[in-house]
Motif scaffolding. Structure first.
Motif, PDB file in Angstrom:
ATOM      1  N   LEU A 248       0.830  -1.206   0.000  1.00 46.21           N
ATOM      2  CA  LEU A 248       0.000   0.000   0.000  1.00 46.21           C
ATOM      3  C   LEU A 248       0.867   1.259   0.000  1.00 46.21           C
ATOM      4  O   LEU A 248       0.584   2.215  -0.736  1.00 46.21           O
ATOM      5  CB  LEU A 248      -0.936  -0.009   1.210  1.00 46.21           C
ATOM      6  N   TYR A 249       1.930   1.264   0.794  1.00 45.74           N
ATOM      7  CA  TYR A 249       2.858   2.399   0.799  1.00 45.74           C
ATOM      8  C   TYR A 249       3.497   2.578  -0.584  1.00 45.74           C
ATOM      9  O   TYR A 249       3.700   3.710  -1.035  1.00 45.74           O
ATOM     10  CB  TYR A 249       3.944   2.209   1.849  1.00 45.74           C
ATOM     11  N   GLY A 250       3.837   1.481  -1.240  1.00 46.82           N
ATOM     12  CA  GLY A 250       4.412   1.560  -2.582  1.00 46.82           C
ATOM     13  C   GLY A 250       3.445   2.161  -3.581  1.00 46.82           C
ATOM     14  O   GLY A 250       3.812   3.012  -4.398  1.00 46.82           O
ATOM     15  N   TRP A 251       2.185   1.747  -3.529  1.00 45.76           N
ATOM     16  CA  TRP A 251       1.183   2.295  -4.447  1.00 45.76           C
ATOM     17  C   TRP A 251       0.904   3.763  -4.165  1.00 45.76           C
ATOM     18  O   TRP A 251       0.728   4.552  -5.093  1.00 45.76           O
ATOM     19  CB  TRP A 251      -0.105   1.484  -4.365  1.00 45.76           C
ATOM     20  N   ILE A 252       0.847   4.123  -2.896  1.00 52.89           N
ATOM     21  CA  ILE A 252       0.640   5.533  -2.550  1.00 52.89           C
ATOM     22  C   ILE A 252       1.813   6.374  -3.032  1.00 52.89           C
ATOM     23  O   ILE A 252       1.633   7.488  -3.537  1.00 52.89           O
ATOM     24  CB  ILE A 252       0.408   5.687  -1.031  1.00 52.89           C
ATOM     25  N   THR A 253       3.026   5.833  -2.912  1.00 52.52           N
ATOM     26  CA  THR A 253       4.215   6.534  -3.400  1.00 52.52           C
ATOM     27  C   THR A 253       4.138   6.743  -4.902  1.00 52.52           C
ATOM     28  O   THR A 253       4.493   7.823  -5.404  1.00 52.52           O
ATOM     29  CB  THR A 253       5.484   5.753  -3.031  1.00 52.52           C
ATOM     30  N   ILE A 254       3.654   5.737  -5.637  1.00 51.61           N
ATOM     31  CA  ILE A 254       3.499   5.876  -7.092  1.00 51.61           C
ATOM     32  C   ILE A 254       2.561   7.024  -7.418  1.00 51.61           C
ATOM     33  O   ILE A 254       2.869   7.885  -8.252  1.00 51.61           O
ATOM     34  CB  ILE A 254       2.984   4.561  -7.714  1.00 51.61           C
ATOM     35  N   VAL A 255       1.414   7.069  -6.759  1.00 52.67           N
ATOM     36  CA  VAL A 255       0.420   8.103  -7.061  1.00 52.67           C
ATOM     37  C   VAL A 255       0.968   9.495  -6.737  1.00 52.67           C
ATOM     38  O   VAL A 255       0.844  10.428  -7.541  1.00 52.67           O
ATOM     39  CB  VAL A 255      -0.894   7.826  -6.295  1.00 52.67           C
ATOM     40  N   ILE A 256       1.593   9.644  -5.580  1.00 54.30           N
ATOM     41  CA  ILE A 256       2.130  10.947  -5.185  1.00 54.30           C
ATOM     42  C   ILE A 256       3.227  11.400  -6.147  1.00 54.30           C
ATOM     43  O   ILE A 256       3.240  12.551  -6.600  1.00 54.30           O
ATOM     44  CB  ILE A 256       2.634  10.913  -3.727  1.00 54.30           C
ATOM     45  N   LEU A 257       4.142  10.500  -6.477  1.00 52.26           N
ATOM     46  CA  LEU A 257       5.229  10.865  -7.381  1.00 52.26           C
ATOM     47  C   LEU A 257       4.734  11.124  -8.798  1.00 52.26           C
ATOM     48  O   LEU A 257       5.287  11.972  -9.506  1.00 52.26           O
ATOM     49  CB  LEU A 257       6.312   9.790  -7.375  1.00 52.26           C
TER      50      LEU A 257
ATOM     51  N   LEU B 196       3.030  -4.742 -10.707  1.00 55.96           N
ATOM     52  CA  LEU B 196       1.815  -5.237 -11.344  1.00 55.96           C
ATOM     53  C   LEU B 196       0.609  -4.360 -11.018  1.00 55.96           C
ATOM     54  O   LEU B 196      -0.298  -4.209 -11.845  1.00 55.96           O
ATOM     55  CB  LEU B 196       1.546  -6.682 -10.923  1.00 55.96           C
ATOM     56  N   GLY B 197       0.591  -3.771  -9.834  1.00 56.53           N
ATOM     57  CA  GLY B 197      -0.485  -2.846  -9.497  1.00 56.53           C
ATOM     58  C   GLY B 197      -0.453  -1.606 -10.377  1.00 56.53           C
ATOM     59  O   GLY B 197      -1.498  -1.122 -10.829  1.00 56.53           O
ATOM     60  N   CYS B 198       0.736  -1.102 -10.622  1.00 57.03           N
ATOM     61  CA  CYS B 198       0.876   0.063 -11.501  1.00 57.03           C
ATOM     62  C   CYS B 198       0.469  -0.296 -12.926  1.00 57.03           C
ATOM     63  O   CYS B 198      -0.239   0.462 -13.587  1.00 57.03           O
ATOM     64  CB  CYS B 198       2.312   0.567 -11.471  1.00 57.03           C
ATOM     65  N   ILE B 199       0.885  -1.473 -13.385  1.00 59.06           N
ATOM     66  CA  ILE B 199       0.514  -1.926 -14.727  1.00 59.06           C
ATOM     67  C   ILE B 199      -0.995  -2.142 -14.810  1.00 59.06           C
ATOM     68  O   ILE B 199      -1.622  -1.855 -15.830  1.00 59.06           O
ATOM     69  CB  ILE B 199       1.248  -3.231 -15.045  1.00 59.06           C
ATOM     70  N   GLY B 200      -1.571  -2.652 -13.726  1.00 61.31           N
ATOM     71  CA  GLY B 200      -3.019  -2.856 -13.702  1.00 61.31           C
ATOM     72  C   GLY B 200      -3.782  -1.548 -13.833  1.00 61.31           C
ATOM     73  O   GLY B 200      -4.787  -1.470 -14.544  1.00 61.31           O
ATOM     74  N   MET B 201      -3.294  -0.513 -13.138  1.00 61.95           N
ATOM     75  CA  MET B 201      -3.930   0.804 -13.273  1.00 61.95           C
ATOM     76  C   MET B 201      -3.800   1.329 -14.701  1.00 61.95           C
ATOM     77  O   MET B 201      -4.755   1.871 -15.266  1.00 61.95           O
ATOM     78  CB  MET B 201      -3.300   1.802 -12.298  1.00 61.95           C
ATOM     79  N   THR B 202      -2.619   1.163 -15.288  1.00 64.34           N
ATOM     80  CA  THR B 202      -2.398   1.610 -16.662  1.00 64.34           C
ATOM     81  C   THR B 202      -3.304   0.853 -17.632  1.00 64.34           C
ATOM     82  O   THR B 202      -3.916   1.445 -18.520  1.00 64.34           O
ATOM     83  CB  THR B 202      -0.925   1.410 -17.059  1.00 64.34           C
ATOM     84  N   PHE B 203      -3.389  -0.465 -17.449  1.00 60.99           N
ATOM     85  CA  PHE B 203      -4.239  -1.285 -18.309  1.00 60.99           C
ATOM     86  C   PHE B 203      -5.704  -0.889 -18.162  1.00 60.99           C
ATOM     87  O   PHE B 203      -6.431  -0.782 -19.154  1.00 60.99           O
ATOM     88  CB  PHE B 203      -4.053  -2.764 -17.964  1.00 60.99           C
ATOM     89  N   PHE B 204      -6.129  -0.656 -16.927  1.00 58.96           N
ATOM     90  CA  PHE B 204      -7.517  -0.283 -16.685  1.00 58.96           C
ATOM     91  C   PHE B 204      -7.866   1.035 -17.366  1.00 58.96           C
ATOM     92  O   PHE B 204      -8.896   1.164 -18.009  1.00 58.96           O
ATOM     93  CB  PHE B 204      -7.783  -0.197 -15.185  1.00 58.96           C
ATOM     94  N   ILE B 205      -6.990   2.015 -17.241  1.00 55.86           N
ATOM     95  CA  ILE B 205      -7.250   3.318 -17.852  1.00 55.86           C
ATOM     96  C   ILE B 205      -7.201   3.225 -19.372  1.00 55.86           C
ATOM     97  O   ILE B 205      -8.070   3.749 -20.071  1.00 55.86           O
ATOM     98  CB  ILE B 205      -6.250   4.368 -17.339  1.00 55.86           C
ATOM     99  N   GLN B 206      -6.203   2.516 -19.898  1.00 52.54           N
ATOM    100  CA  GLN B 206      -6.019   2.491 -21.340  1.00 52.54           C
ATOM    101  C   GLN B 206      -7.021   1.579 -22.038  1.00 52.54           C
ATOM    102  O   GLN B 206      -7.646   1.972 -23.018  1.00 52.54           O
ATOM    103  CB  GLN B 206      -4.599   2.044 -21.679  1.00 52.54           C
ATOM    104  N   TYR B 207      -7.188   0.364 -21.543  1.00 54.29           N
ATOM    105  CA  TYR B 207      -8.032  -0.594 -22.253  1.00 54.29           C
ATOM    106  C   TYR B 207      -9.512  -0.420 -21.924  1.00 54.29           C
ATOM    107  O   TYR B 207     -10.351  -0.375 -22.813  1.00 54.29           O
ATOM    108  CB  TYR B 207      -7.586  -2.025 -21.936  1.00 54.29           C
ATOM    109  N   VAL B 208      -9.812  -0.327 -20.653  1.00 52.67           N
ATOM    110  CA  VAL B 208     -11.212  -0.213 -20.260  1.00 52.67           C
ATOM    111  C   VAL B 208     -11.738   1.204 -20.503  1.00 52.67           C
ATOM    112  O   VAL B 208     -12.838   1.387 -21.016  1.00 52.67           O
ATOM    113  CB  VAL B 208     -11.386  -0.635 -18.779  1.00 52.67           C
ATOM    114  N   GLY B 209     -10.945   2.214 -20.148  1.00 54.15           N
ATOM    115  CA  GLY B 209     -11.408   3.581 -20.290  1.00 54.15           C
ATOM    116  C   GLY B 209     -11.346   4.105 -21.714  1.00 54.15           C
ATOM    117  O   GLY B 209     -12.272   4.759 -22.191  1.00 54.15           O
ATOM    118  N   LEU B 210     -10.240   3.836 -22.410  1.00 50.78           N
ATOM    119  CA  LEU B 210     -10.053   4.390 -23.751  1.00 50.78           C
ATOM    120  C   LEU B 210     -10.293   3.375 -24.862  1.00 50.78           C
ATOM    121  O   LEU B 210     -10.256   3.739 -26.041  1.00 50.78           O
ATOM    122  CB  LEU B 210      -8.634   4.950 -23.884  1.00 50.78           C
TER     123      LEU B 210
END
Length: 124
Positions: A10-19, A77-91
């Motif tokens: 969770l700390y790693g994912w929060i760090t990704i979002v903040i950065l 994989l969490g970061c890739i999952g967010m990217t996949f969700f935004i790109q494939y599902v959203g766009l």
């Protein structure tokens, strides 16, 4: 997984979002006033992404203190999952082979940072 490992992820994912928020603002300023052009924007954003995932892997490794490969893999994989969700599902645009290679390097950067973070946390 243990509670400590889940908190480290969770700390790693929060760090990704903040950065990502900070670096996107910084990149916008660089595009407006500095050296970043249309020709080198891709290289700059790739390097920034690798640094962000390395730092987030480092944070999760320092927080988790064990299983650096697992922590870095899940953070990546969490970061890739967010990217996949935004790109494939959203766009509705699938990943290309080139993007898949870049996503794998992002996972490797997170794993490297996490393993280093675990080793640094064991020293102290």
């Amino acid at each position: 997984m243990k509670q400590k490992q889940m908190m480290a992820i969770l700390y790693g994912w929060i760090t990704i979002v903040i950065l990502l928020i900070f670096s996107s603002a910084l990149l916008a300023v660089f595009i407006r006033f500095m050296f970043v052009t249309k020709e080198n924007i891709f290289t700059v954003s790739l390097i920034i992404g690798l640094i962000i995932l390395f730092i987030s892997g480092l944070v999760s490794g320092l927080k988790g203190k064990e299983n650096g490969l697992l922590l870095g893999s899940v953070v990546g994989l969490g970061c890739i999952g967010m990217t996949f969700f935004i790109q494939y599902v959203g766009l509705n645009v699938p990943f290309t082979w080139t993007q898949t290679i870049y996503q794998i390097t992002y996972i490797l950067a997170a794993i490297t940072g996490s393993v280093l973070g675990v080793n640094l946390s064991n020293k102290s």
